[in-house]
Design a protein around this motif. Structure first.
Motif, PDB file in Angstrom:
ATOM      1  N   ARG A   1       0.820  -1.215   0.000  1.00 39.52           N
ATOM      2  CA  ARG A   1       0.000   0.000   0.000  1.00 39.52           C
ATOM      3  C   ARG A   1       0.859   1.273   0.000  1.00 39.52           C
ATOM      4  O   ARG A   1       0.361   2.359  -0.284  1.00 39.52           O
ATOM      5  N   TYR A   2       2.148   1.119   0.340  1.00 35.54           N
ATOM      6  CA  TYR A   2       3.042   2.280   0.336  1.00 35.54           C
ATOM      7  C   TYR A   2       3.811   2.426  -0.981  1.00 35.54           C
ATOM      8  O   TYR A   2       4.692   3.262  -1.101  1.00 35.54           O
ATOM      9  N   ILE A   3       3.434   1.585  -1.961  1.00 38.14           N
ATOM     10  CA  ILE A   3       4.000   1.679  -3.304  1.00 38.14           C
ATOM     11  C   ILE A   3       2.863   2.099  -4.239  1.00 38.14           C
ATOM     12  O   ILE A   3       1.781   1.504  -4.220  1.00 38.14           O
ATOM     13  N   ASN A   4       3.077   3.132  -5.043  1.00 37.66           N
ATOM     14  CA  ASN A   4       1.990   3.616  -5.889  1.00 37.66           C
ATOM     15  C   ASN A   4       1.812   2.755  -7.137  1.00 37.66           C
ATOM     16  O   ASN A   4       2.556   1.792  -7.361  1.00 37.66           O
ATOM     17  N   GLN A   5       0.841   3.143  -7.955  1.00 32.65           N
ATOM     18  CA  GLN A   5       0.489   2.332  -9.125  1.00 32.65           C
ATOM     19  C   GLN A   5       1.609   2.270 -10.158  1.00 32.65           C
ATOM     20  O   GLN A   5       1.615   1.388 -11.026  1.00 32.65           O
ATOM     21  N   HIS A   6       2.561   3.181 -10.067  1.00 33.17           N
ATOM     22  CA  HIS A   6       3.676   3.178 -11.006  1.00 33.17           C
ATOM     23  C   HIS A   6       4.877   2.381 -10.492  1.00 33.17           C
ATOM     24  O   HIS A   6       5.895   2.281 -11.184  1.00 33.17           O
ATOM     25  N   GLY A   7       4.757   1.858  -9.276  1.00 29.00           N
ATOM     26  CA  GLY A   7       5.848   1.085  -8.704  1.00 29.00           C
ATOM     27  C   GLY A   7       6.857   1.902  -7.931  1.00 29.00           C
ATOM     28  O   GLY A   7       7.925   1.404  -7.567  1.00 29.00           O
ATOM     29  N   ALA A   8       6.536   3.172  -7.662  1.00 28.74           N
ATOM     30  CA  ALA A   8       7.407   4.049  -6.879  1.00 28.74           C
ATOM     31  C   ALA A   8       6.845   4.206  -5.467  1.00 28.74           C
ATOM     32  O   ALA A   8       5.689   3.850  -5.194  1.00 28.74           O
ATOM     33  N   LEU A   9       7.658   4.737  -4.586  1.00 33.84           N
ATOM     34  CA  LEU A   9       7.196   5.017  -3.228  1.00 33.84           C
ATOM     35  C   LEU A   9       6.050   6.020  -3.262  1.00 33.84           C
ATOM     36  O   LEU A   9       6.124   7.045  -3.934  1.00 33.84           O
ATOM     37  N   ASP A  10       4.984   5.726  -2.513  1.00 40.89           N
ATOM     38  CA  ASP A  10       3.899   6.690  -2.335  1.00 40.89           C
ATOM     39  C   ASP A  10       4.362   7.673  -1.258  1.00 40.89           C
ATOM     40  O   ASP A  10       4.211   7.437  -0.069  1.00 40.89           O
ATOM     41  N   ARG A  11       4.938   8.765  -1.695  1.00 42.27           N
ATOM     42  CA  ARG A  11       5.614   9.681  -0.775  1.00 42.27           C
ATOM     43  C   ARG A  11       4.644  10.331   0.207  1.00 42.27           C
ATOM     44  O   ARG A  11       4.967  10.501   1.384  1.00 42.27           O
ATOM     45  N   GLU A  12       3.489  10.710  -0.267  1.00 34.57           N
ATOM     46  CA  GLU A  12       2.530  11.370   0.617  1.00 34.57           C
ATOM     47  C   GLU A  12       2.055  10.431   1.719  1.00 34.57           C
ATOM     48  O   GLU A  12       1.996  10.801   2.898  1.00 34.57           O
ATOM     49  N   ARG A  13       1.739   9.204   1.348  1.00 30.91           N
ATOM     50  CA  ARG A  13       1.278   8.232   2.352  1.00 30.91           C
ATOM     51  C   ARG A  13       2.400   7.901   3.331  1.00 30.91           C
ATOM     52  O   ARG A  13       2.167   7.798   4.538  1.00 30.91           O
TER      53      ARG A  13
END
Length: 206
Positions: free
Chosen positions: A57-69
């Protein structure tokens, strides 16, 4: 070994602007924030370990870190912050050392580290500390304008950084970024000439 100047300053002080001005003069600039972003972008070296430690859940749909979360999590959970740092900090340091080694023919290196004062490992490899300084309200206003963060969020970040007074106590040189860009550019030029001279007459000892 190459002469290394450590550049630091609190959020919103203008480190990136100053770093770019040195780069425009042909200086080799190594920025730990840039390295951290590379490590946490899609397919970055830290992504698999972050996903394993924190969940997908901490990785976004593009495969990068979800920085905001992730930012929301580490602001409220000290253990999570320590866990993330335990993953990223060694990788960032390894990348810094590799970049320094590959720039051994540089006149000097500018190493940009937001938490330079807080990190002995980086203080140990720089010969001079350059602090970009401004007052705290300017920090808040600039960080809000640049990043879209709330004032409360910026203040939380500032609370996790060295104080303005602590940074200035460690400074060998200061760029006061409170007025015009022209003033900052003039100061960068002055320091660039100084560092070129120091790099020639003061060999690195670390």
């Amino acid at each position: 070994m190459t002469f290394i100047v450590g550049l630091t300053g609190g959020i919103g002080c203008g480190k990136s602007t100053v770093g770019q001005q040195f780069a425009d003069l042909g200086v080799d600039v190594i920025d730990t924030d840039t390295i951290a972003h590379a490590l946490t972008q899609a397919h970055g070296s830290a992504i698999l370990e972050i996903a394993s430690a924190f969940g997908e859940r901490y990785i976004n749909q593009h495969g990068a870190l979800d920085r905001e979360r992730m930012r929301e999590l580490v602001f409220t959970d000290a253990n999570a912050k320590a866990k993330l740092e335990a993953i990223l900090h060694p990788l960032i340091y390894q990348a810094v050392i590799a970049a320094i080694a590959s720039a051994d023919d540089a006149a000097y290196i500018l190493l940009v580290v937001p938490l330079l004062i807080e990190s002995k490992r980086y203080l140990d490899i720089v010969q001079r500390v350059l602090v970009v300084d401004c007052d705290e309200q300017q920090q808040i206003n600039r960080a809000m304008a640049r990043s879209g963060l709330t004032e409360q969020a910026v203040q939380r970040i500032m609370q996790n950084q060295a104080t303005r007074q602590q940074r200035l106590q460690h400074a060998d040189d200061v760029i006061l970024n409170t007025s015009s860009l022209d003033f900052v550019q003039q100061r960068v030029m002055e320091l660039h000439k100084t560092y070129l001279t120091q790099a020639q007459i003061l060999p690195a000892t670390h």
